[in-house]
Design a protein around this motif. Structure first.
Motif, PDB file in Angstrom:
ATOM      1  N   PHE A 140      35.578  10.761  12.324  1.00 25.07           N
ATOM      2  CA  PHE A 140      34.339  10.731  13.137  1.00 25.07           C
ATOM      3  C   PHE A 140      33.739   9.536  13.714  1.00 25.07           C
ATOM      4  N   VAL A 141      33.400   9.469  14.899  1.00 26.17           N
ATOM      5  CA  VAL A 141      33.033   7.992  15.266  1.00 26.17           C
ATOM      6  C   VAL A 141      31.756   8.384  16.002  1.00 26.17           C
ATOM      7  N   GLU A 142      30.283   7.995  15.533  1.00 22.96           N
ATOM      8  CA  GLU A 142      29.309   8.508  16.436  1.00 22.96           C
ATOM      9  C   GLU A 142      29.186   7.689  17.769  1.00 22.96           C
ATOM     10  N   MET A 143      28.995   8.416  18.733  1.00 27.23           N
ATOM     11  CA  MET A 143      28.845   7.955  20.196  1.00 27.23           C
ATOM     12  C   MET A 143      27.510   7.816  20.851  1.00 27.23           C
ATOM     13  N   MET A 144      26.387   7.538  20.112  1.00 27.88           N
ATOM     14  CA  MET A 144      25.198   7.319  20.385  1.00 27.88           C
ATOM     15  C   MET A 144      24.733   6.863  21.913  1.00 27.88           C
ATOM     16  N   MET A 145      24.031   7.831  22.487  1.00 28.94           N
ATOM     17  CA  MET A 145      23.710   7.712  23.912  1.00 28.94           C
ATOM     18  C   MET A 145      24.745   7.399  24.857  1.00 28.94           C
ATOM     19  N   LEU A 146      25.877   8.041  24.551  1.00 33.84           N
ATOM     20  CA  LEU A 146      27.030   8.551  25.471  1.00 33.84           C
ATOM     21  C   LEU A 146      27.421  10.038  25.674  1.00 33.84           C
ATOM     22  N   SER A 203      25.043   1.638  30.052  1.00 28.27           N
ATOM     23  CA  SER A 203      26.166   1.016  29.994  1.00 28.27           C
ATOM     24  C   SER A 203      26.109  -0.131  28.932  1.00 28.27           C
ATOM     25  N   ASN A 204      25.131  -0.664  28.382  1.00 25.78           N
ATOM     26  CA  ASN A 204      25.161  -1.431  27.081  1.00 25.78           C
ATOM     27  C   ASN A 204      25.650  -0.891  26.011  1.00 25.78           C
ATOM     28  N   PHE A 205      25.513   0.481  25.746  1.00 25.69           N
ATOM     29  CA  PHE A 205      26.050   1.216  24.741  1.00 25.69           C
ATOM     30  C   PHE A 205      27.548   1.473  25.045  1.00 25.69           C
ATOM     31  N   VAL A 206      27.659   1.684  26.031  1.00 26.28           N
ATOM     32  CA  VAL A 206      29.293   1.856  26.460  1.00 26.28           C
ATOM     33  C   VAL A 206      29.940   0.848  25.867  1.00 26.28           C
ATOM     34  N   THR A 207      29.736  -0.441  26.316  1.00 31.97           N
ATOM     35  CA  THR A 207      30.366  -1.640  25.972  1.00 31.97           C
ATOM     36  C   THR A 207      30.577  -1.943  24.409  1.00 31.97           C
ATOM     37  N   LYS A 208      29.298  -1.525  23.807  1.00 33.95           N
ATOM     38  CA  LYS A 208      29.486  -1.806  22.344  1.00 33.95           C
ATOM     39  C   LYS A 208      30.408  -0.784  21.676  1.00 33.95           C
ATOM     40  N   LYS A 209      30.540   0.354  22.234  1.00 38.40           N
ATOM     41  CA  LYS A 209      31.090   1.360  21.643  1.00 38.40           C
ATOM     42  C   LYS A 209      32.578   1.250  22.019  1.00 38.40           C
ATOM     43  N   ILE A 210      32.857   0.973  23.160  1.00 44.17           N
ATOM     44  CA  ILE A 210      34.330   0.650  23.519  1.00 44.17           C
ATOM     45  C   ILE A 210      34.880  -0.680  22.541  1.00 44.17           C
ATOM     46  N   VAL A 214      37.875  -0.280  19.698  1.00 45.40           N
ATOM     47  CA  VAL A 214      38.708  -0.943  19.368  1.00 45.40           C
ATOM     48  C   VAL A 214      39.136  -1.784  18.162  1.00 45.40           C
ATOM     49  N   GLU A 215      37.999  -1.910  17.474  1.00 43.68           N
ATOM     50  CA  GLU A 215      38.075  -2.707  16.030  1.00 43.68           C
ATOM     51  C   GLU A 215      38.380  -1.747  15.262  1.00 43.68           C
ATOM     52  N   LEU A 216      38.442  -0.435  15.426  1.00 46.29           N
ATOM     53  CA  LEU A 216      38.993   0.684  14.371  1.00 46.29           C
ATOM     54  C   LEU A 216      40.407   0.420  14.398  1.00 46.29           C
ATOM     55  N   ASN A 217      41.212  -0.104  15.590  1.00 47.61           N
ATOM     56  CA  ASN A 217      42.477   0.024  15.418  1.00 47.61           C
ATOM     57  C   ASN A 217      43.412   1.143  15.391  1.00 47.61           C
ATOM     58  N   LEU A 218      42.991   2.260  15.997  1.00 41.87           N
ATOM     59  CA  LEU A 218      43.507   3.453  15.976  1.00 41.87           C
ATOM     60  C   LEU A 218      44.322   3.673  17.191  1.00 41.87           C
ATOM     61  N   GLY A 240      39.695   1.282  30.090  1.00 42.79           N
ATOM     62  CA  GLY A 240      39.731   0.023  30.610  1.00 42.79           C
ATOM     63  C   GLY A 240      38.416   0.068  31.823  1.00 42.79           C
ATOM     64  N   LYS A 241      38.797   1.200  32.503  1.00 40.80           N
ATOM     65  CA  LYS A 241      37.936   1.335  33.868  1.00 40.80           C
ATOM     66  C   LYS A 241      36.314   1.474  33.250  1.00 40.80           C
ATOM     67  N   TYR A 242      36.015   2.012  32.011  1.00 36.51           N
ATOM     68  CA  TYR A 242      34.748   2.158  31.511  1.00 36.51           C
ATOM     69  C   TYR A 242      34.409   0.787  31.168  1.00 36.51           C
ATOM     70  N   ALA A 243      35.103   0.060  30.702  1.00 34.12           N
ATOM     71  CA  ALA A 243      34.663  -1.506  30.377  1.00 34.12           C
ATOM     72  C   ALA A 243      34.345  -2.195  31.629  1.00 34.12           C
ATOM     73  N   GLU A 244      35.016  -1.878  32.376  1.00 34.21           N
ATOM     74  CA  GLU A 244      34.830  -2.582  33.889  1.00 34.21           C
ATOM     75  C   GLU A 244      33.478  -2.062  34.552  1.00 34.21           C
ATOM     76  N   TRP A 245      33.297  -0.989  34.618  1.00 37.17           N
ATOM     77  CA  TRP A 245      32.177  -0.239  35.092  1.00 37.17           C
ATOM     78  C   TRP A 245      30.988  -0.497  34.496  1.00 37.17           C
TER      79      TRP A 245
END
Length: 399
Positions: A140-146, A203-210, A214-218, A240-245
């Motif tokens: 499970f991965v919390e996705m707060m504010m997404l 968007s700030n939450f999107v960047t942090k969550k991406i 990535v750090e979970l290396n799944l 990748g698009k979300y990171a760009e947007w």
């Protein structure tokens, strides 16, 4: 009817061809949508999310043709919003003791919406896992504010499927389910519209969550969304698009947005559009009327723009109500790193441009000094001011 996703994972959701609005009437839907629910059948059987309440009886009837409900060991509620959790009430009538895995905020949300504190909630946080047999786990991965505080994603090991809930989705009905089967133009149009109108404020939450994912290396072979197409062909392209947007996105585009009373403001809007084409021929130009173009589509174009030019006649010491309403929504979306200019007509008081300028600045736009303000209907010399306004706007974009 179930549809196969991968190995022992099936889609058991609802393709909603008739859907035309969402979040009340706040989001327009012109290509249908889907509520994606998934069934995992390993040593343990898991239902991930459900569908919107109006479809709960149909959902339950279909599910019963696929599986004995008593065989469902766990339910995962990635998000408590009613388009995902709406059928829980009907299901829990049949299997009332089934554990529901969700975040602490989702437990509050589900109880608040459906009023069943007695259900068997199992609260999880990022990194918690659930063994479902055959060497597979749910992580499970919390996705707060997404895009709610209660949101999470669920990852299935070995099959490498990320059940991402609202992240990476679109409101788009795709009967074949998968992104490689969808019309690509429509898919990306709906994906960016979804991001611009629903997720951009976070968007700030999107960047942090991406970064966290990535750090979970799944390894991720499939991103199974809660709406629209499921990403199996190069699934990380949408990440990748979300990171760009999320990074103060803009294209080489300027959008002119306006409303008019007796066409004076309209004529200025179109003159500005023509002048942008002359002075910046490589820049894409859109001239959009607020009452005649869907507001979510306008906001998508604003999201893509490096600058906007906004116009309204003065009305009752302010601006037209259509423009005021649109400005309220603009402020909610929290666009960043965009320039703006204002224009308008007036009869006797002329406060419209001041209201436009103040509202844009409060919405995070940098507004240039030059504006066009015309008493009654513009004449040729008034329209010629578009040349100077566009020139100053383009210079501001070079800084």
């Amino acid at each position: 009817m179930r549809k196969h996703i991968k190995n022992n994972v099936s889609w058991v959701g609802k393709i909603d061809w008739e859907l035309r609005e969402f979040h009340g009437s706040d989001y327009s839907v012109d290509k249908g949508s889907s509520q994606n629910s998934y069934l995992i059948e390993e040593e343990k059987t898991v239902l991930i999310d459900t569908v919107w309440q109006p479809h709960s009886s149909e959902f339950l009837d279909n599910l019963k043709t696929e599986i004995d409900l008593e065989k469902i060991d766990y339910i995962v509620a990635n998000h408590g919003e009613v388009d995902h959790a709406g059928a829980l009430v009907e299901i829990m009538k049949e299997i009332p003791d089934t554990p529901i895995y969700c975040t602490a905020n989702a437990k509050k949300s589900i109880i608040g919406q459906f009023h069943h504190p007695e259900w068997n909630y199992q609260v999880v946080k990022t990194g918690d896992s659930l063994d479902i047999g055959n060497g597979k786990k749910l992580i499970f991965v919390e996705m707060m504010m997404l895009h709610w505080p209660d949101s999470m994603a669920t990852y299935l090991t070995e099959d490498n499927i990320l059940f991402s809930n609202d992240a990476f989705g679109q409101h788009y009905a795709v009967s074949e389910l998968f992104n490689d089967k969808a019309d690509q133009c429509t898919l990306w149009e709906q994906a960016i519209k979804y991001y611009a109108n629903i997720l951009n404020p976070f968007s700030n939450f999107v960047t942090k969550k991406i970064d966290e994912i990535v750090e979970l290396n799944l390894p991720i072979d499939i991103i199974a969304t809660s709406h629209g197409a499921i990403w199996r062909d190069n699934p990380l392209q949408i990440v990748g698009k979300y990171a760009e947007w999320a990074d103060a996105y803009q294209e080489d585009q300027i959008t002119v947005v306006y409303d008019t009373m007796w066409n004076g403001t309209k004529s200025i809007a179109h003159e500005i559009g023509k002048e942008i084409e002359l002075q910046a021929p490589d820049t894409k130009v859109k001239v959009l009327s607020i009452p005649h173009v869907d507001k979510n589509d306008i906001m998508t174009e604003v999201f893509k723009s490096k600058a906007i030019v906004l116009g309204s006649p003065t009305y009752l010491n302010g601006v037209l109500a259509t423009v005021a309403k649109w400005l309220y929504f603009l402020k909610q979306l929290k666009f960043k790193n965009k320039k703006a200019a204002v224009f308008g007509t007036y009869g006797w008081s002329g406060e419209g441009n001041k209201v436009l300028r103040q509202s844009l600045e409060e919405s995070g736009f940098e507004v240039i000094d030059k504006e066009i303000k015309v008493n009654y209907n513009p004449e040729k010399e008034d329209l010629s001011e578009a040349k100077e306004l566009v020139s100053e706007l383009l210079k501001s974009l070079e800084k």
